[in-house]
Design an enzyme around this catalytic site. Structure first.
Site, PDB file in Angstrom:
ATOM      1  NE  ARG A  70      -2.359  -1.176   3.608  1.00 53.80           N
ATOM      2  CZ  ARG A  70      -1.794  -0.380   4.487  1.00 53.80           C
ATOM      3  NH1 ARG A  70      -1.786   0.940   4.296  1.00 53.80           N
ATOM      4  NH2 ARG A  70      -1.240  -0.852   5.578  1.00 53.80           N
ATOM      5  CE1 TYR A 198       0.375  -6.116  -2.142  1.00 52.06           C
ATOM      6  CE2 TYR A 198      -0.725  -4.213  -1.204  1.00 52.06           C
ATOM      7  CZ  TYR A 198      -0.175  -5.457  -1.061  1.00 52.06           C
ATOM      8  OH  TYR A 198      -0.183  -6.060   0.168  1.00 52.06           O
ATOM      9  CE  LYS A 207      -6.271  -3.213   4.607  1.00 53.36           C
ATOM     10  NZ  LYS A 207      -6.537  -3.683   5.975  1.00 53.36           N
ATOM     11  CG  HIS A 227      -7.175  -2.472  10.234  1.00 48.10           C
ATOM     12  ND1 HIS A 227      -5.850  -2.132  10.407  1.00 48.10           N
ATOM     13  CD2 HIS A 227      -7.184  -3.461   9.299  1.00 48.10           C
ATOM     14  CE1 HIS A 227      -5.090  -2.868   9.615  1.00 48.10           C
ATOM     15  NE2 HIS A 227      -5.878  -3.690   8.938  1.00 48.10           N
ATOM     16  CB  SER A 249      -0.886  -3.623   8.097  1.00 47.22           C
ATOM     17  OG  SER A 249      -1.906  -2.688   7.868  1.00 47.22           O
ATOM     18  CB  CYS A 251       0.369  -6.687  14.132  1.00 52.67           C
ATOM     19  SG  CYS A 251       1.485  -5.282  14.000  1.00 52.67           S
ATOM     20  CG  ASP A 276      -7.757  -6.630   7.014  1.00 47.88           C
ATOM     21  OD1 ASP A 276      -6.870  -6.336   7.834  1.00 47.88           O
ATOM     22  OD2 ASP A 276      -7.926  -6.002   5.949  1.00 47.88           O
ATOM     23  NE  ARG A 365      -0.162  -8.535   2.193  1.00 49.16           N
ATOM     24  CZ  ARG A 365      -0.873  -7.870   3.113  1.00 49.16           C
ATOM     25  NH1 ARG A 365      -2.052  -8.309   3.490  1.00 49.16           N
ATOM     26  NH2 ARG A 365      -0.378  -6.797   3.684  1.00 49.16           N
TER      27      ARG A 365
HETATM   28  C1  OXD Z   1      -3.194  -4.279   5.412  1.00 52.82           C
HETATM   29  C2  OXD Z   1      -3.853  -5.430   4.781  1.00 52.82           C
HETATM   30  O1  OXD Z   1      -2.234  -3.737   4.841  1.00 52.82           O
HETATM   31  O2  OXD Z   1      -4.766  -5.984   5.393  1.00 52.82           O
HETATM   32  O3  OXD Z   1      -3.619  -3.893   6.515  1.00 52.82           O
HETATM   33  O4  OXD Z   1      -3.508  -5.786   3.646  1.00 52.82           O
HETATM   34 MN    MN Z   2      -5.304  -4.944   7.217  1.00 58.76          MN
END
Ligand code: OXD
Ligand code: MN
Length: 586
Positions: A70, A198, A207, A227, A249, A251, A276, A365
């Site tokens: 991102r 991406y 998002k 989130h 993100s 984590c 998420d 991913r």
């Molecule tokens: C992020 C994702 O970047 O979920 O938070 O991809």
């Molecule tokens: Mn996320």
């Protein structure tokens, strides 16, 4: 397929006129359509097939090497005034935003197909769900959207009935980072994204819609778009608690959402609702109910193995899309931390060489349908969602934050959420490992001024009777030698067990300045290999460190000026005073 909704047809016509695609294709969301698109992308090299025997229906996509995460510095919220977007967002006026994007989109789909993707975020029949339409020139986006959202004919039918939808316009453009922007126009319920293929920049349901636009709408309508993962925990007695956890993100949200209980807690069951995003609504009985607007997972691959997350490891063995992983000699996907096989080609398709950096990109991913998840909750499609017992904030912190603590009230819980800070990860472009403030893990995702967002959170005190308890966790605390003190992964259930027991008023705790902390013996450590010193450290705080943290949080909140809610500053002063007393009495 086209549409009988005039406003949708007019928008598609207008976009087509401006972007000049060769063809227009309305996505039905069918499995056949998915297969056809996959075949086309295998032919033109956008995808390559992975080992059909070990990984049936799995495909690899290698993105442009400068398009792997991102891009927060290129992401804008275009509200009428800069103040409405807040210093937490990049801002451009709607007029300037449109002018810039119109120029970039002009003729950008020449020679390409324009795909129209109607989608629904949340169960199709849920009053909490919201719909959108993404227009894109990327078939890779279409197949990802098929896994990540309820996409196609049913969504279109709902859109036609409701007459409103979020408009998302996306083009990969020429992938030049100089011509890459992700813009949000919350007042128009619209998103424009160009120059990136991406995930978070291109799958606009995620998002852009489900967090940035939805958080803006949620404030107007009295709910929360967060989130957060949503997980159901069933005790041996059969009682199920649902908890929602906000971590920045990369984590460990996906791992926690699919946790496998350790041997000693084998009679617990864990059900994933989402990994998420959570949309939280107060219901008629005064509870907060959550739905997951997504229907799939777009998760970080590196580190996934049968020990860290067996459910995720198993679910990506079939019908999955991999982005930017490495491959072995026999075309199996490979990544750092897989603990099986050796890489032959890296994430850029080059022969793997040690000096070239990691074989799989650290932000590589997987995309899979939630249905692949062995512990997918049968309530994930329930229109009314699930009642939330606890909200848990957390981040990646070497020190300061203990393993777990409970906030003293809702208002204090909002302060705890606002104080979330974490070491940065590869999920965003930029330096990795530096501490940054990430209130409620929403820094990159809140579609309006954080100060107003905190006020909105505080307002739930008057909106609903039975608010969840609020907690904070930190799985990443280290000792002076840099070793992690807590084993993490499945063992985190022990901490969640304490959280649930607190909700049920049956677990012990001691009151400290920052909240209620477990005594070391309040955490179930039966069968766990952990030293008494480590446990003591995990369940204690350094009041001086916490005081510094509180002062810096106060400064941060005040930097939002007079929009910062006075109640939050009062809560901060209260904690600061209690820390001063703790230090004086030490
Ligand atoms: C992020 C994702 O970047 O979920 O938070 O991809
Ligand atoms: Mn996320």
């Amino acid at each position: 397929m086209t549409t009988k909704l005039a406003s949708l047809q007019a928008w598609v016509d207008q976009v087509a006129k401006h972007t000049q695609p060769d063809t227009i294709y309305w996505c039905s969301g069918s499995d056949d359509e998915y297969q056809q698109l996959v075949r086309k992308m295998l032919e033109d090299g956008t995808l390559s097939a992975l080992n059909e025997e070990t990984h049936p229906n799995c495909y690899l996509h290698l993105s442009d090497p400068n398009d792997v995460a991102r891009v927060e510095h290129l992401t804008y919220v275009c509200t009428e005034t800069e103040e409405d977007a807040g210093q937490n967002n990049n801002w451009m006026s709607p007029a300037d935003g449109h002018a810039k994007m119109d120029e970039l989109f002009a003729g950008c789909m020449r020679g390409r197909t324009l795909y129209v993707i109607p989608y629904c975020m949340g169960p199709i029949g849920s009053r909490f769900s919201r719909c959108g339409v993404e227009i894109t020139d990327s078939p890779y986006v279409v197949i990802n959207m098929k896994l990540m959202t309820r996409m196609g004919a049913e969504a279109l039918a709902r859109i036609e009935k409701e007459g409103t939808f979020v408009k998302g316009l996306h083009s990969t453009g020429d992938l030049d980072p100089e011509r890459r922007f992700i813009m949000h126009f919350p007042n128009e319920l619209s998103i424009m994204s160009i120059g990136s293929g991406y995930g978070g920049n291109a799958l606009l349901g995620k998002k852009c819609h489900a967090l940035r636009i939805a958080s803006y709408q949620a404030r107007q309508e009295g709910w929360l778009a967060e989130h957060m993962l949503i997980v159901g925990l069933e005790s041996p007695e059969g009682a199920v608690h649902y908890i929602a956890c906000a971590f920045p993100s990369a984590c460990g949200k996906t791992n926690l959402a699919m946790l496998i209980p350790p041997a000693e807690l084998h009679d617990w069951k864990v059900w994933t609702l989402g990994d998420d995003i959570a949309w939280l609504h107060p219901d008629e009985t005064g509870k907060l109910r959550a739905i997951n607007p997504e229907s799939g997972y777009f998760g970080v691959v590196p580190g996934t193995n049968p020990k860290t997350n067996k459910n995720a490891y198993d679910m990506i063995m079939h019908d999955a899309i991999f982005t930017n992983v490495a491959t072995t000699d026999d075309d199996e996907p490979w990544w750092e931390g897989k603990e099986d096989g050796t890489p032959a080609r890296d994430w850029q398709g080059r022969d793997y060489k040690e000096g070239n950096g990691p074989a799989a990109h650290p932000n590589s991913r997987f995309t899979v349908s939630a249905k692949n998840n062995p512990c997918y909750s049968n309530l994930a499609d329930e229109p009314e969602g699930v009642p939330i017992s606890a909200i848990v904030f957390g981040g990646r912190r070497k020190n300061v934050a203990p393993l777990v603590y409970e906030a003293k009230s809702w208002e204090h819980g909002v302060l705890v959420g606002a104080g979330t800070a974490s070491e940065t990860t590869a999920a965003m472009v930029g330096e990795v490992g530096v501490i940054r403030r990430d209130p409620m893990a929403m820094k990159p995702f809140c579609g309006y001024n954080f100060a107003d967002y905190w006020s909105h959170w505080l307002s739930f005190k008057d909106r609903t009777k039975h608010l969840p308890k609020v907690f904070n966790v930190n799985w990443f605390r280290q000792n002076d030698d840099g070793d992690f003190l807590w084993p993490g992964f499945g063992e985190n259930l022990r901490v969640l067990q304490w959280i649930i027991d607190r909700c049920e008023h049956r677990a012990g705790a001691r009151e400290t300045a920052i909240g209620y902390l477990p005594h070391p013996y309040d955490i179930n450590t039966i069968g766990l290999d952990i030293s008494a010193e480590a446990l003591d450290e995990l369940t204690s705080i350094d009041s001086v460190q916490c005081r510094n943290e509180m002062i810096s949080l106060g400064e941060y909140m005040q930097s939002y000026g007079n929009r910062t809610p006075a109640e939050l500053l009062r809560q901060q002063q209260k904690v600061l005073k209690a820390l001063d007393e703790e230090i004086a009495n030490a």
